[in-house]
Design an enzyme around this catalytic site. Structure first.
Site, PDB file in Angstrom:
ATOM      1  N   HIS A   1       0.726  -1.600   0.270  1.00 40.91           N
ATOM      2  CA  HIS A   1       0.311   0.081  -0.476  1.00 40.91           C
ATOM      3  C   HIS A   1       0.975   1.322   0.079  1.00 40.91           C
ATOM      4  CE1 HIS A   1      -3.417   2.601   1.351  1.00 40.91           C
ATOM      5  NE2 HIS A   1      -2.257   3.520   1.716  1.00 40.91           N
TER       6      HIS A   1
ATOM      7  N   ASP B   1     -14.910   2.689   7.955  1.00 41.65           N
ATOM      8  CA  ASP B   1     -13.824   3.577   7.676  1.00 41.65           C
ATOM      9  C   ASP B   1     -14.375   4.689   6.650  1.00 41.65           C
ATOM     10  OD1 ASP B   1     -11.557   4.468   7.339  1.00 41.65           O
ATOM     11  OD2 ASP B   1     -11.668   4.412   5.443  1.00 41.65           O
TER      12      ASP B   1
ATOM     13  N   ARG C   1     -14.387  12.795   8.854  1.00 43.26           N
ATOM     14  CA  ARG C   1     -13.225  13.575   9.007  1.00 43.26           C
ATOM     15  C   ARG C   1     -13.185  14.276   8.141  1.00 43.26           C
ATOM     16  NH1 ARG C   1      -9.428   8.727   8.639  1.00 43.26           N
ATOM     17  NH2 ARG C   1      -7.624   9.790   8.754  1.00 43.26           N
TER      18      ARG C   1
ATOM     19  N   SER D   1      -7.157   3.630   9.346  1.00 39.45           N
ATOM     20  CA  SER D   1      -8.074   3.635   8.339  1.00 39.45           C
ATOM     21  C   SER D   1      -7.440   3.330   7.553  1.00 39.45           C
ATOM     22  CB  SER D   1      -8.323   5.631   8.140  1.00 39.45           C
ATOM     23  OG  SER D   1      -8.526   4.994   6.760  1.00 39.45           O
TER      24      SER D   1
ATOM     25  N   LYS E   1      -8.651  -1.322   5.868  1.00 38.50           N
ATOM     26  CA  LYS E   1      -8.910  -2.146   4.687  1.00 38.50           C
ATOM     27  C   LYS E   1      -7.629  -3.036   4.201  1.00 38.50           C
ATOM     28  CE  LYS E   1      -9.158   2.534   3.767  1.00 38.50           C
ATOM     29  NZ  LYS E   1      -8.982   3.719   3.340  1.00 38.50           N
TER      30      LYS E   1
HETATM   31  N1  URA Z   1      -6.272   7.298   2.815  1.00 39.19           N
HETATM   32  C1  URA Z   1      -7.050   6.479   3.744  1.00 39.19           C
HETATM   33  O1  URA Z   1      -6.939   4.900   3.971  1.00 39.19           O
HETATM   34  N2  URA Z   1      -7.669   6.774   5.069  1.00 39.19           N
HETATM   35  C2  URA Z   1      -6.690   7.734   5.160  1.00 39.19           C
HETATM   36  O2  URA Z   1      -7.151   8.606   6.936  1.00 39.19           O
HETATM   37  C3  URA Z   1      -6.212   8.932   4.793  1.00 39.19           C
HETATM   38  C4  URA Z   1      -5.410   8.091   3.727  1.00 39.19           C
END
Ligand code: URA
Length: 433
Positions: free
Chosen positions: A82, A161, A168, A183, A187
């Protein structure tokens, strides 16, 4: 239990218990806790933080708020990677085929671009016919046969999320390290791979502006991964200039193909070798970095990595002739050379501004609903540390809509050229595990 009591506790610097975090995430996901109370909690977290245990429990609760992908039908070790996002970042499209050619299984779910950063799925969709909405069964079959699939999200992963991120975004609570870490990691953990390699970028074009913050974010995510039994490692890389030379969807795919043909830009290759070495070690395919680098080089030299990309494109319905004949990609009406007004060394190059120029040419989305012109973008000829003579080409603009004075000015403003010699930046600053 009442949400107002939890907000008060966090506001005053208290530590939330496991049960309280469960109450909060389950309640918010299932609409029992309203946005206004969750907003207050998010702001309290921004000011007071979360400790390591709270962050792990929050991530675990978010992870279990929806589907978790089961990849157990794929043989071998599934590796995932990622990147926290950046301009010109086509790493997954080079690295995926490289490590797949070395024996890793890459079952990757990626995202679309919004704003100045491009998305891997948009880049892939610039290949005619290619689709990214693949059923779970086909996804598994493809990874077992080609070792590689890059698709859009399938199933309802981490609905907590989705709701929290949208909240957010409008409550100025995005830039809070435990919230970003939970977050991203919820994922990644829900996507089902066995190992995770994070590329945490910092600099002008990135989420984290300083190296120190990037390291704190990386360590927080590594701690979460370890606590939840995933081998998680992180590169800390500099995003003060775009990665590689191409910015824009099909231009980046062409650069990916060049790179897998052995003619890639040095910085992109360097990042892929660093990341790929870690991934091969995580998958127990290589014992050390020297062996891993040799395997990755062989994957390029033998064209095995290129063939992996081609097999993936074909399996996902794309016209794989574009991989062997990239000149097939549609051309723009114009290619405009931007020439330097001065002589000297490039001291800085604003990745964020160039990403925005590419988006405004039509290569990216300002809002989710925008459509994309895959052919437009920029190809850099000069990057940080390069010597430039007056009238040398700094970059080329690929456009179907001309180039306004405003965008041309933005490009010139993105380049800082000085008289003194400038060193080339170090791209990968640290590897953390
Ligand atoms: N990318 C994400 O998936 N979440 C965040 O909070 C910031 C960047």
């Amino acid at each position: 239990m009442y949400m107002v009591d939890l907000i008060q506790k966090k506001r005053d610097g208290g530590i939330l218990s496991d049960e309280e975090i469960h109450f909060m995430i389950d309640g918010y996901t299932n609409n029992r806790i309203p946005d206004y109370q969750m907003s207050a909690m998010l702001m309290a977290i921004c000011f007071q933080g979360l400790n390591k245990h709270e962050t792990v429990v929050l991530t675990d609760e978010m992870l279990h708020s929806g589907d978790i992908i089961d990849l157990s039908e794929i043989d071998g070790i599934k590796v995932d990677k990622h990147s926290t996002g950046g301009v010109g970042d086509k790493t997954s499209l080079v690295l995926g085929p490289m490590v797949a050619a070395c024996g890793c299984k890459v079952a990757k779910m990626s995202g679309r671009g919004l704003g100045h950063t491009g998305g891997t799925l948009d880049k892939l969709e610039s290949i005619p016919g290619l689709h990214v909405d693949v059923s779970k069964q086909d996804f598994i079959k493809q990874v077992n046969s080609c070792h590689l699939a890059i698709i859009g999200q399938s199933g309802e992963l981490v609905p907590a999320d989705k709701k929290l991120y949208a909240l957010r975004d409008v409550t100025a609570t995005v830039s809070c390290i435990p919230l970003i870490a939970s977050s991203i990691m919820s994922k990644k953990l829900a996507s089902g791979s066995d190992t995770i390699l994070l590329d945490v970028k910092y600099g002008e074009g990135a989420f984290m502006k300083t190296k120190e913050d990037a390291k704190i974010l990386a360590q927080t995510m590594i701690d979460i991964g370890k606590s939840l039994n995933k081998d998680t490692r992180a590169l800390i890389s500099n995003m003060n200039e775009p990665l590689g030379n191409a910015i824009g969807n099909s231009l980046e795919i062409k650069e990916v193909i060049d790179t897998l043909n052995g003619h890639g830009p040095k910085d992109l290759l360097e990042l892929c070798f660093h990341a790929g070495s870690q991934m091969l070690m995580q998958a127990h395919i290589a014992d050390n970095e020297i062996v891993a680098r040799k395997m990755l080089q062989d994957a390029i030299d033998s064209k095995k990595a290129l063939r992996c990309l081609q097999a993936m494109v074909k399996a996902q319905g794309g016209d794989d002739a574009y991989i062997t004949h990239p000149e097939l990609f549609p051309k723009t009406k114009e290619v405009i050379s931007i020439r330097s007004h001065s002589t000297g060394y490039v001291k800085s190059l604003n990745a964020l501004s160039l990403g925005i120029v590419s988006m405004k040419l039509g290569g990216g989305r300002m809002v989710k609903e925008d459509s994309i012109d895959y052919s437009v973008g920029l190809v850099l000829n000069k990057k940080i540390g390069d010597f430039v003579s007056k009238d040398d080409v700094l970059l080329k603009v690929y456009t179907n809509t001309g180039l306004s004075k405003e965008l041309a000015d933005n490009i010139y403003d993105a380049y800082e050229i000085v008289d003194e010699y400038v060193n080339k930046p170090v791209l990968v600053e640290d590897i953390m595990k």
